[in-house]
Design a protein around this motif. Sequence first.
Motif, PDB file in Angstrom:
ATOM      1  N   UNK A  82       0.876  -1.168   0.072  1.00 41.81           N
ATOM      2  CA  UNK A  82       0.030   0.191   0.099  1.00 41.81           C
ATOM      3  C   UNK A  82       1.053   1.102  -0.065  1.00 41.81           C
ATOM      4  N   UNK A  83       0.624   2.077  -0.759  1.00 40.35           N
ATOM      5  CA  UNK A  83       1.655   3.341  -0.945  1.00 40.35           C
ATOM      6  C   UNK A  83       0.409   4.521  -0.814  1.00 40.35           C
ATOM      7  N   UNK A  84       0.512   5.038   0.420  1.00 39.42           N
ATOM      8  CA  UNK A  84      -0.435   6.127   1.032  1.00 39.42           C
ATOM      9  C   UNK A  84       0.650   7.033   2.018  1.00 39.42           C
ATOM     10  N   UNK A  85      -0.014   8.100   2.062  1.00 41.65           N
ATOM     11  CA  UNK A  85       0.531   9.155   2.991  1.00 41.65           C
ATOM     12  C   UNK A  85       0.290   8.805   4.358  1.00 41.65           C
ATOM     13  N   UNK A 185      -5.513   7.209  -1.595  1.00 44.98           N
ATOM     14  CA  UNK A 185      -5.206   8.712  -1.681  1.00 44.98           C
ATOM     15  C   UNK A 185      -6.377   9.244  -0.736  1.00 44.98           C
ATOM     16  N   UNK A 186      -6.070  10.426   0.019  1.00 48.99           N
ATOM     17  CA  UNK A 186      -7.042  11.240   0.765  1.00 48.99           C
ATOM     18  C   UNK A 186      -6.967  12.681   0.503  1.00 48.99           C
ATOM     19  N   UNK A 191      -5.351  15.162   5.137  1.00 50.09           N
ATOM     20  CA  UNK A 191      -4.073  14.525   5.591  1.00 50.09           C
ATOM     21  C   UNK A 191      -3.364  15.697   6.935  1.00 50.09           C
ATOM     22  N   UNK A 192      -3.429  16.716   6.069  1.00 49.48           N
ATOM     23  CA  UNK A 192      -2.734  17.850   7.030  1.00 49.48           C
ATOM     24  C   UNK A 192      -3.347  18.172   8.346  1.00 49.48           C
ATOM     25  N   UNK A 193      -4.808  18.176   8.176  1.00 49.60           N
ATOM     26  CA  UNK A 193      -5.671  18.439   9.583  1.00 49.60           C
ATOM     27  C   UNK A 193      -5.486  17.466  10.328  1.00 49.60           C
ATOM     28  N   UNK A 194      -5.608  16.297   9.676  1.00 50.43           N
ATOM     29  CA  UNK A 194      -5.220  14.973  10.748  1.00 50.43           C
ATOM     30  C   UNK A 194      -4.042  15.106  11.364  1.00 50.43           C
ATOM     31  N   UNK A 195      -2.834  15.473  10.827  1.00 51.42           N
ATOM     32  CA  UNK A 195      -1.599  15.720  11.526  1.00 51.42           C
ATOM     33  C   UNK A 195      -1.952  16.964  12.521  1.00 51.42           C
ATOM     34  N   UNK A 196      -2.441  17.935  12.176  1.00 53.26           N
ATOM     35  CA  UNK A 196      -2.718  18.860  13.151  1.00 53.26           C
ATOM     36  C   UNK A 196      -3.293  18.601  14.206  1.00 53.26           C
ATOM     37  N   UNK A 197      -4.426  17.760  14.157  1.00 54.45           N
ATOM     38  CA  UNK A 197      -5.288  17.073  15.231  1.00 54.45           C
ATOM     39  C   UNK A 197      -4.755  16.094  16.095  1.00 54.45           C
ATOM     40  N   UNK A 198      -3.489  15.732  16.083  1.00 56.01           N
ATOM     41  CA  UNK A 198      -3.083  14.475  16.707  1.00 56.01           C
ATOM     42  C   UNK A 198      -2.929  14.952  17.977  1.00 56.01           C
TER      43      UNK A 198
END
Length: 314
Positions: A82-85, A185-186, A191-198
Amino acid sequence: MGVVNTGIKRRARLLGEALRPPRQLTGPVPGAEAAQVAPGAATPQKTPEEAGPKGPRPPKKTVALDYGVDPMPRQVEAPVFVLAPVRSGSTLLRMLLNSHSRIRAPHELHLRTLGVELTPGFSDQSMHELGLDKVELEHVLWDRVLHLELERSGKDIVVDKTPGNVWAWERLTHAWPKAKFLFLLRHPEGVVSSLDNRKSNTSTRAQNEANALKYFEPLERARSALDGHTLTYEDLTSDPERVMREVCAYLEVEFEESMLAYGEQDHGRLRPNLGDRSDNIKSGRIQAARSFEEGTAELSPKLAEYAAAWGYRD
């Protein structure tokens, strides 16, 4: 007389060692004097999960390699990668895949960080005579790890969904010419907001965006170069049966209804740095993805570029 003197000296030495205060086996801990521990209380120890990774993290970039020898025969001829961010729903995808009776999709394997060392003048020469070098020996090791997972599970298809695979896809295709690839893909803002909300996030919005872009660029190169199957996190969560039927068709296995009830299967412990451990994943249910359609006009130029390339924006 000499024997008597030797015996007396030996007894004196042993007596002195018995009366000496015990030595510290480790150095003093800074601030230990200030810490008051109740008698009989256990000293708190950090678990491996709490301690976190030790040492430097692997580089988030593609490493150029010299393939000096021909690949050896593989025990696993066609693994699936699986290739994914990061933060793209790859753990959900691996749970669904792992719920299939023929597919083993373990936690992230981080194969690209699993290496071997050869001693100059000894093992390097010995392995060279066998037609092996450091790079190919690592491929042999990776192949054996994948094969062990199949042996343990009794299944015949193995999937690795490590996000770091985006920087190793060229190497993976060299090691396994018949490998199959799933591109997940997402929406870039997702992706960015999920990183922000960790919960553990200490990075700025700009830093998290730069981090996400490190995954987007090699992922898009892989999609352009490889024959694989593309799916999106949004479609996976809104229409999971259709999406997983398409994935199964690509992997040449029959779709199984039980895949959608992944919470009823045993997927092992969820550990840090080996995949998502959020409450959504632990719920055992597929939950709807957030929508970012209204906010696409506010995307940075780079994020907007990928949003358009991935079909999220006209």
